[in-house]
Enzyme design. Structure first.
Site, PDB file in Angstrom:
ATOM      1  CG  HIS A  12      -0.240   0.306   2.622  1.00 25.96           C
ATOM      2  ND1 HIS A  12       0.466  -0.488   3.255  1.00 25.96           N
ATOM      3  CD2 HIS A  12      -0.207   1.343   3.166  1.00 25.96           C
ATOM      4  CE1 HIS A  12       0.989   0.119   4.431  1.00 25.96           C
ATOM      5  NE2 HIS A  12       0.430   1.131   4.274  1.00 25.96           N
ATOM      6  CG  LEU A  15       3.727   4.172  -9.023  1.00 21.98           C
ATOM      7  CD1 LEU A  15       3.412   5.827  -8.583  1.00 21.98           C
ATOM      8  CD2 LEU A  15       4.785   3.929 -10.089  1.00 21.98           C
ATOM      9  CE1 TYR A 137       8.441  -6.754 -10.967  1.00 18.59           C
ATOM     10  CE2 TYR A 137       8.071  -6.521 -13.406  1.00 18.59           C
ATOM     11  CZ  TYR A 137       7.441  -6.318 -12.043  1.00 18.59           C
ATOM     12  OH  TYR A 137       6.459  -5.659 -11.643  1.00 18.59           O
TER      13      TYR A 137
END
Length: 309
Positions: A12, A15, A137
């Site tokens: 939270h 971004l 990623y």
């Protein structure tokens, strides 16, 4: 979702997560579960399950992730694949074990092949090699999508996936080593303006095309999908508009008010040559972005000026 539903926004303070919290609060949702990474390390299986068992959230927005630009992704691939796989796996599995009604997994359009046909449709997933600079990623995020689909298939869960394109907005990362291109350029141009530098160096040739979407639009799309989408396939979230890195730099130069020259450093990597998302699926669901890039850049530059300390 009822206004009193217990909603866990993982990540939270990041971004995307912070924008989702702002959007939920604007809509009157009052029962938000928020934990910092210090309070709850989602890489820890036991602690994650204990949290879910104690709190029993109804809905989960999975925005927690290790993220970064080319430099960070390229130099720390082990960190990126391990942290993201652990965060996703623990959150998704704990959601299943504790009966979460619905989960939204947030990924990235970097999941698609480096040379995918443009604009990139969701069905381009796993049809070709990935961009090497962010492969770790991307593989983690692909695993998250497939994990959501596997739980839906085996257990009848309602886990959906959204793939935002390049994001920017309040609470972005402006560290020149780990940030993405847009916030890095804002900082570079601002510091060059303050120091009266005659030039600003831009990584790469400036020729790759990129698409950008304001994080407040992504938060709006996240709520929209959570309340309206039940499909298993990922959904691209973007503007459907693109520009070159060179043109982005010139736009940021104008926004910041820098009077010097741009120098493109072609010895640095460009990354994927073009990455425009096909947004027909989300348009078909009735959602479109609302914040144009020039307006969004002014907004985020003002945020940077107020928060750069």
């Amino acid at each position: 979702m009822d206004k009193s539903s217990k909603i866990f926004v993982a990540g939270h303070r990041g971004l995307v997560g912070s924008a989702i919290v702002r959007r939920l609060e604007e809509e009157g949702f009052t029962n938000l579960l928020l934990r910092t990474s210090q309070e709850l390390d989602l890489r820890d299986q036991e602690k994650t399950l204990s949290f879910f068992t104690a709190e029993r959230p109804d809905y989960v927005f999975l925005a927690a992730a290790r993220v970064g630009g080319i430099v960070a992704n390229n130099t720390k691939p082990a960190d990126f694949i391990y942290d993201n796989l652990m965060i996703q796996s623990n959150t998704i599995h704990s959601s299943f074990l504790t009966g979460v009604k619905k989960l939204l997994f947030l990924g990235s359009t970097c999941i698609y092949p480096r040379m995918a046909p443009q604009p990139i449709r969701e069905d381009a997933l796993l049809t070709g090699p990935l961009e090497p600079t962010n492969e770790a990623y991307a593989i983690a995020k692909i695993a998250g999508i497939k994990m959501c689909q596997a739980y839906n298939r085996q257990h009848g869960t309602r886990y959906i996936s959204a793939m935002p394109t390049n994001l920017y907005g309040p609470n972005d990362n402006f560290d020149l080593t780990t940030s993405h291109v847009l916030p890095a350029l804002i900082r570079k141009f601002h510091e060059a303006k303050v120091s009266a530098s005659p030039t600003v160096s831009i990584w790469g040739s400036g020729t790759p095309f990129r698409e950008f979407v304001h994080v407040d639009d992504v938060a709006d799309a996240s709520l929209y999908l959570m309340e309206r989408y039940e499909g298993w396939d990922p959904v691209n979230v973007g503007s459907g508009e693109e520009l070159t890195i060179g043109d982005l730099a010139r736009l940021i130069k104008e926004t910041v008010g820098f009077d010097g020259e741009l120098v493109f450093d072609s010895s640095k990597p460009d990354g994927t040559p073009r990455k425009l998302s096909d947004v027909n699926r989300i348009h078909g669901l009735g959602w479109r972005h609302r914040i144009p890039l020039n307006e969004g850049l002014k907004n985020v530059y003002q945020w940077y000026l107020a928060n750069r300390a």
